[in-house]
Design a protein around this motif. Structure first.
Motif, PDB file in Angstrom:
ATOM      1  N   GLU A 108       0.824  -1.204   0.000  1.00 27.49           N
ATOM      2  CA  GLU A 108       0.000   0.000   0.000  1.00 27.49           C
ATOM      3  C   GLU A 108       0.862   1.259   0.000  1.00 27.49           C
ATOM      4  N   ALA A 111       2.097   1.789  -3.459  1.00 27.55           N
ATOM      5  CA  ALA A 111       1.004   2.220  -4.336  1.00 27.55           C
ATOM      6  C   ALA A 111       0.614   3.678  -4.120  1.00 27.55           C
ATOM      7  N   GLU A 115      -0.957   6.312  -7.064  1.00 28.75           N
ATOM      8  CA  GLU A 115      -2.373   6.590  -6.819  1.00 28.75           C
ATOM      9  C   GLU A 115      -2.627   8.093  -6.808  1.00 28.75           C
ATOM     10  N   THR A 121      -6.155   1.828 -11.363  1.00 27.27           N
ATOM     11  CA  THR A 121      -5.905   0.829 -10.330  1.00 27.27           C
ATOM     12  C   THR A 121      -5.137  -0.385 -10.850  1.00 27.27           C
ATOM     13  N   ILE A 124      -1.583   0.474 -11.335  1.00 26.91           N
ATOM     14  CA  ILE A 124      -0.887   0.692 -10.062  1.00 26.91           C
ATOM     15  C   ILE A 124      -0.321  -0.619  -9.538  1.00 26.91           C
TER      16      ILE A 124
END
Length: 285
Positions: A108, A111, A115, A121, A124
């Protein structure tokens, strides 16, 4: 063609007293010139306070010079209108990875950058996988960053910048807070990115050994570029480096001392293997 081209860059820090009055002016960059080609690995060397971190912050417009010119990937970095274009092509990795890690899971965190750039998405997660794989952190994608070593955290920070797909990564003393093992991990990851992905790397450091494999090195002192050339050319000038309060890679220093004792060794020795081979040739072994 230069990816980064600077001419006569000048930047000053205004020092103020407790009441906000100007107490002095510190010139951090004093007529700095740079020429960095696409895909080069460039080291910027200097002791603490030499201006190298200030220079790094100019390369993606965290700071803007008062005088001179700076072009990054063909864009005028002195023009505020180009701020986001410059930052998209020039990523930054700072000294302390904890200052860059914002999520509670590694994947995360990686990402987060793309983002915010509005990347779709599906794309990513492709970038997250590719970036973590590039720095050897794919097996840790579901881990908490808090449970990683310093070197692993720094590699995650590099992956986070890579996922934004910049053409250039500026690393501002990325190994300063790491132990020798962590430092080696990060250096190997950086060199692999430059070698395999052709990403332009600018490494700001005061560890001379980290610059041995660079294509070019700049040495800074009191805001000025005082030496430039290949690492072999720079580290052959041991006395000059010491004048600027810098160490020299151990093998370069040992070869320098042996030459002073009368051994006919060539200039520019940087590694243990090069020194061993030069000694073998000297003694016919």
């Amino acid at each position: 063609m230069s990816f980064i081209k600077a001419r006569s860059l000048k930047f000053e820090y205004i020092q103020r007293d407790e009441e906000g009055n100007v107490d002095g002016v510190l010139t951090a960059l004093d007529n700095v010139d740079l020429d960095i080609r696409p895909g080069e690995f460039v080291a910027v060397l200097g002791h603490n306070g030499s201006g190298k971190s200030t220079l790094a912050k100019h390369l993606n417009m965290l700071l803007q010079a008062e005088e001179g010119t700076l072009w990054v990937d063909g864009k005028d970095a002195m023009d505020g209108a180009n701020l986001w274009d410059v930052r998209k092509c020039t990523g930054m990795v700072f000294q302390n990875p904890d200052n860059q890690i914002v999520a509670s899971v590694v994947e995360e965190d990686v990402a987060f950058g793309p983002e915010n750039l509005g990347v779709p998405t599906g794309e990513i997660w492709k970038r997250v996988h590719k970036s973590l794989q590039s720095v050897g952190m794919e097996p840790y994608r579901s881990h908490s960053p808090n449970k990683l070593s310093g070197g692993q955290k720094q590699r995650v920070a590099i992956a986070g910048v890579m996922a934004m797909e910049p053409k250039c990564i500026v690393l501002d003393e990325p190994t300063a807070m790491l132990d020798p093992h962590g430092r080696r991990e990060v250096l190997e990851a950086m060199e692999a990115l430059n070698r395999e992905k052709k990403i332009t790397l600018i490494l700001i450091t005061h560890y001379m050994e980290e610059a041995v494999h660079a294509d070019k090195a700049y040495v800074m002192d009191q805001g000025r570029v005082v030496m430039q050339g290949t690492p072999r050319e720079i580290f052959s000038q041991v006395d000059t480096l010491q004048k600027y309060r810098l160490d020299v890679p151990q093998m370069a220093l040992l070869a320098h001392e042996l030459r002073k004792e009368g051994l006919e060794l060539p200039e520019g020795i940087l590694t243990r293997q090069e020194l061993a081979e030069a000694l073998c040739r000297l003694y016919g072994a």
